[in-house]
Motif scaffolding. Structure first.
Motif, mmCIF file in Angstrom:
data_model
loop_
_atom_site.group_PDB
_atom_site.id
_atom_site.type_symbol
_atom_site.label_atom_id
_atom_site.label_comp_id
_atom_site.label_asym_id
_atom_site.label_seq_id
_atom_site.Cartn_x
_atom_site.Cartn_y
_atom_site.Cartn_z
ATOM 1 N N ILE A 84 0.833 -1.200 0.000
ATOM 2 C CA ILE A 84 0.000 0.000 0.000
ATOM 3 C C ILE A 84 0.864 1.245 0.000
ATOM 4 O O ILE A 84 0.564 2.224 -0.699
ATOM 5 N N THR B 216 -0.917 5.528 5.395
ATOM 6 C CA THR B 216 -1.177 4.259 4.707
ATOM 7 C C THR B 216 -2.389 3.566 5.335
ATOM 8 O O THR B 216 -2.696 2.437 4.982
ATOM 9 N N PRO C 221 -9.481 4.582 2.258
ATOM 10 C CA PRO C 221 -8.045 4.832 2.126
ATOM 11 C C PRO C 221 -7.746 6.285 1.761
ATOM 12 O O PRO C 221 -8.495 6.928 1.027
ATOM 13 N N SER D 107 -7.936 8.199 -2.039
ATOM 14 C CA SER D 107 -8.680 7.250 -2.868
ATOM 15 C C SER D 107 -9.692 7.945 -3.775
ATOM 16 O O SER D 107 -10.092 7.384 -4.802
ATOM 17 N N ASN E 298 -4.280 1.779 -8.665
ATOM 18 C CA ASN E 298 -3.832 1.884 -7.278
ATOM 19 C C ASN E 298 -5.006 2.087 -6.336
ATOM 20 O O ASN E 298 -5.069 1.504 -5.253
ATOM 21 N N ARG F 295 -5.956 -0.477 -3.344
ATOM 22 C CA ARG F 295 -5.958 -0.052 -1.949
ATOM 23 C C ARG F 295 -7.341 -0.170 -1.332
ATOM 24 O O ARG F 295 -7.482 -0.462 -0.148
ATOM 25 N N GLN G 57 -7.376 -2.428 1.979
ATOM 26 C CA GLN G 57 -7.486 -1.729 3.257
ATOM 27 C C GLN G 57 -8.862 -1.799 3.896
ATOM 28 O O GLN G 57 -8.975 -1.706 5.117
#
Length: 434
Positions: free
Chosen positions: A231, A282, A323, A326, A387, A391, A395
């Protein structure tokens, strides 16, 4: 009574074989602990088998087989005791220390084996009667006292190391000692049922289950650490990309509209001061903070594009977690590759809502759109969107769905399940200003 004891030892043999098979199939054979435990299981099988064998021939005309079964049971019992104590010391990470304790345990078990051999002529521990019945000798108590003393020595090491153990580890290590000691104590006063075999098997099961639980915990921690590193790498790819685009906008304004460039620089400074923790995060963050991050980004872009970029907000619940960074790449796509590609500009609308199972964040634009059935041939890097998708899944178990129609616009929807860390404690709604 012999049938009951044979059945009990047979049941323990089955349990030991299950442990042995599981360890052979799933254990780390390169580990010293695994190899020691394998030998422990093999010794336990021999101990149980010898006891069942002796009970089978006890009272029959076959003196030799009865004698051999009892001899093997006693000798393997001391070997099992020695290796079990050394294994516990090794698990305590005390292998390099307490050498005198290890030596004392070895001497005790060696003495027990020697006295077992001596008993063949003296009947100290046990004697085979003319009727081929195995009976306890006058020194039988000594055979059990040796086992209790060896276990007590391991217990003394545990007591000395108690401060270095967690509460859970302390309770578990204590059971490793108390369970076999209880079996020895019960067997000392109740000789008609074979308690020692059951005690040794239950002790090994307890050790095996706890070691497997610790191993699974370590594997989960390693997986979590690897996921967090992944991440961090994904996030590091987005942050420079975002800042590069913002600085590019300010550079363009410096040439075309210096007062607006100054305004944009001030806005970026406020943004960085208030959101530096978001840029470094993160972990999941409150949706309200992520939306404030998006608001700052859109303010900067509106300084550049003016009336060609219109922004609308329709915010419902924001007390959930997602996240960091995001939403910003999705909004950036809507601005840079959607509405600003139209000569007359367009609108970006951001809304939040919820269903029975999910929180939803929807980013809609009436830009140029694209054909989802055709690969993108615009030469752009689409790492940012992938990405975000990665994530979200890693997450908080979320997902990203993007739909678009050429010439009509694009809709990107983030779905966050209502479970675990997606349940926020904050309830401060963002107050975007356009």
């Amino acid at each position: 009574m012999a049938a009951i004891n044979i059945a009990l030892e047979g049941f323990c043999i089955i349990l030991t074989l299950v442990l042995l098979g599981s360890l052979v199939l799933n254990g780390d054979r390169a580990s010293r602990y695994t190899r020691m435990f394998l030998v422990l299981l093999l010794l336990n099988l021999l101990f149980l088998g010898a006891d069942a064998w002796a009970w089978y021939w006890n009272g029959t005309a076959q003196f030799f087989w009865n004698w051999l079964g009892n001899l093997i049971q006693y000798l393997t019992g001391y070997g099992l005791l020695l290796l079990y104590c050394l294994y516990l010391l090794a698990r305590l990470a005390q292998w390099g220390a307490w050498r005198r304790v290890r030596l004392a345990i070895a001497l005790l078990c060696g003495a027990g084996a020697a006295l077992t051999l001596l008993s063949q002529g003296t009947g100290l521990f046990y004697v085979i009667t003319p009727a081929n019945l195995c009976q306890r000798g006058p020194g039988f108590w000594l055979s059990q006292a040796i086992a209790l003393a060896a276990l007590a020595l391991v217990g003394s090491v545990m007591a000395a190391c108690w401060k270095d153990l967690t509460q859970e580890e302390g309770r578990t290590e204590l059971l490793y000692i108390l369970l076999p000691m209880a079996a020895v104590a019960v067997g000392l006063h109740w000789g008609r049922i074979s308690i020692l075999g059951l005690g040794s098997t239950l002790s090994l099961i307890l050790v095996f289950v706890n070691v497997q639980l610790q191993r699974d915990r370590r594997l989960r921690e390693q997986d979590k650490e690897l996921a967090e590193k992944k991440i961090a790498i994904l996030l590091s790819q987005i942050q420079p990309h975002f800042l590069f685009n913002i600085l590019g906008s300010i550079e363009w304004l410096c040439e075309t509209d210096p007062p607006r460039a100054q305004e944009a620089t001030d806005e970026l400074a406020r943004f960085l001061r208030g959101n530096m923790d978001i840029l470094k995060s993160t972990k999941t963050i409150p949706a309200s903070r992520e939306l404030e991050h998006v608001r700052c980004y859109l303010n900067l872009e509106r300084i550049r594009f003016g009336d060609n970029l219109r922004v609308e907000y329709d915010l419902g619940p924001t007390d959930f977690f997602l996240p960091a960074l995001s939403l910003q790449p999705l909004v950036e796509n809507a601005v840079r590759h959607g509405v600003t590609k139209r000569e007359e500009g367009g609108t970006v609308r951001i809304s939040t809502s919820q269903t029975a199972l999910h929180y939803l964040v929807t980013i809609w634009d009436d830009g140029v759109g694209f054909d989802p059935d055709r690969p993108q041939e615009d030469g752009r890097d689409h790492v940012g969107i992938e990405n975000v998708r990665s994530r979200l899944a890693a997450q908080c178990g979320g997902s990203l769905v993007i739909g678009s129609r050429l010439g009509l616009g694009t809709v990107a929807q983030v779905r966050i399940p209502k479970s675990g860390k997606t349940q926020g404690k904050e309830n401060d709604h963002a107050n975007p200003r356009g």
